[in-house]
Design an enzyme around this catalytic site. Sequence first.
Site, PDB file in Angstrom:
ATOM      1  N   ARG A  82       0.700  -1.195   0.018  1.00  0.00           N
ATOM      2  CA  ARG A  82       0.209  -0.304  -0.303  1.00  0.00           C
ATOM      3  C   ARG A  82       0.643   1.623   0.050  1.00  0.00           C
ATOM      4  O   ARG A  82       0.515   2.243   0.446  1.00  0.00           O
ATOM      5  CB  ARG A  82      -0.691   0.276   1.458  1.00  0.00           C
ATOM      6  CG  ARG A  82      -1.871  -0.783   0.733  1.00  0.00           C
ATOM      7  CD  ARG A  82      -3.435  -0.507   1.941  1.00  0.00           C
ATOM      8  NE  ARG A  82      -2.926  -0.058   2.967  1.00  0.00           N
ATOM      9  CZ  ARG A  82      -4.027  -0.247   3.990  1.00  0.00           C
ATOM     10  NH1 ARG A  82      -5.125   0.286   3.664  1.00  0.00           N
ATOM     11  NH2 ARG A  82      -3.511   0.000   5.145  1.00  0.00           N
ATOM     12  N   ASP A  83       2.166   0.723  -0.130  1.00  0.00           N
ATOM     13  CA  ASP A  83       3.262   2.371  -0.430  1.00  0.00           C
ATOM     14  C   ASP A  83       4.009   2.160  -0.650  1.00  0.00           C
ATOM     15  O   ASP A  83       5.586   2.948  -1.066  1.00  0.00           O
ATOM     16  CB  ASP A  83       2.896   2.818   0.662  1.00  0.00           C
ATOM     17  CG  ASP A  83       3.770   4.656   1.156  1.00  0.00           C
ATOM     18  OD1 ASP A  83       3.568   5.180   0.226  1.00  0.00           O
ATOM     19  OD2 ASP A  83       4.717   4.994   1.844  1.00  0.00           O
ATOM     20  N   VAL A  84       3.938   1.453  -1.481  1.00  0.00           N
ATOM     21  CA  VAL A  84       4.783   1.141  -3.010  1.00  0.00           C
ATOM     22  C   VAL A  84       4.728   2.366  -4.036  1.00  0.00           C
ATOM     23  O   VAL A  84       4.337   2.919  -4.224  1.00  0.00           O
ATOM     24  CB  VAL A  84       4.655   0.013  -4.349  1.00  0.00           C
ATOM     25  CG1 VAL A  84       5.838   0.142  -5.021  1.00  0.00           C
ATOM     26  CG2 VAL A  84       4.246  -0.995  -2.903  1.00  0.00           C
ATOM     27  N   ASN A 101      10.794   3.944  -1.880  1.00  0.00           N
ATOM     28  CA  ASN A 101      10.635   2.516  -0.815  1.00  0.00           C
ATOM     29  C   ASN A 101      11.847   1.162  -1.926  1.00  0.00           C
ATOM     30  O   ASN A 101      11.400   0.772  -1.362  1.00  0.00           O
ATOM     31  CB  ASN A 101       9.627   2.364  -0.691  1.00  0.00           C
ATOM     32  CG  ASN A 101       8.891   2.820   0.515  1.00  0.00           C
ATOM     33  OD1 ASN A 101       9.544   3.682   1.695  1.00  0.00           O
ATOM     34  ND2 ASN A 101       7.187   3.434   0.712  1.00  0.00           N
ATOM     35  N   THR A 139       1.771   7.605  -0.701  1.00  0.00           N
ATOM     36  CA  THR A 139       1.930   8.737  -1.444  1.00  0.00           C
ATOM     37  C   THR A 139       0.912   9.561  -2.538  1.00  0.00           C
ATOM     38  O   THR A 139       0.662   8.502  -3.467  1.00  0.00           O
ATOM     39  CB  THR A 139       3.132   8.047  -1.753  1.00  0.00           C
ATOM     40  OG1 THR A 139       3.383   7.904  -0.118  1.00  0.00           O
ATOM     41  CG2 THR A 139       4.371   9.516  -2.389  1.00  0.00           C
TER      42      THR A 139
END
Length: 277
Positions: free
Chosen positions: A94-96, A100, A143
């Site tokens: 959920r935050d690729v 990261n 993001t």
Amino acid sequence: VLGRDARAARTALKRFEREVQLSTQLKNPHTITIYDYGQTPEGEFFYVMELLEGIDLETFVKRYGPAPASRAMHWLHQACASLAEAHERGLIHRDVKPANLYTCRYGLQTDFLKVLDFGLVKNENLSDPGATRMTVEQGATGTPAYMPPEIALGKETDERSDVYALGCVAYWLVTGRTVFEGSTPMEVVVQHAREEPIRPSLSTELEVPEDLEAIIMRCLEKDRADRPPTAEQLARELAACSDFGAWTDESSRRWWDIHRAAESVESGALDPAGTTE
């Protein structure tokens, strides 16, 4: 009643704890390794992770410009390996995003990719009220520049949400631009939910192979049913591209050796992280 700052601190601590606990379940070599975690006598939570020598892909593109398509595919294929294991365990990142994804020297290997920050993971296999509370308190998770439409619209996520975000990462790598740009984060979120993206080849003067561009555009479909269904399938499609494999170990080692030498000359010594600060 807890004040806003206290609630934010409590939420951050919960996210921190969940990230470590969930990350320790993952064994793929392309996922950041957590060696230990716990609490200090003062009650502060800590974890010990592997030290990486390299640079995240957001910083990479800002510093060196878009990557050759073959190198981008090399990184994306490795990211798929990490996410595939997470998805098999019912974990959605959920935050690729490029920040990261970390490319590094890893033993004798170069351009070895590590996926970081599983702090916003959703566990599909378990009732996860902690994650729900954090989403409610913080708003939409993720993001904006890499946020799938379903998150923007407040809908449920699944592994295809990470596939969408990885498509956004691919777009960034080959063009040096995000899929959508806006004057505010909310404007960008709305564009992910409603607007059709411009093809990568129209956003850069660099060559973007047609087969890679087709994959990126499939990843960016609004309807999840039209995206590659799994990270494993996305990896297979990348491996079938005409330029896949053109970025060789020799190419990678040469790039790293040249830039390490340049950094050493400019700074007098390499910094511990192996970045070019």
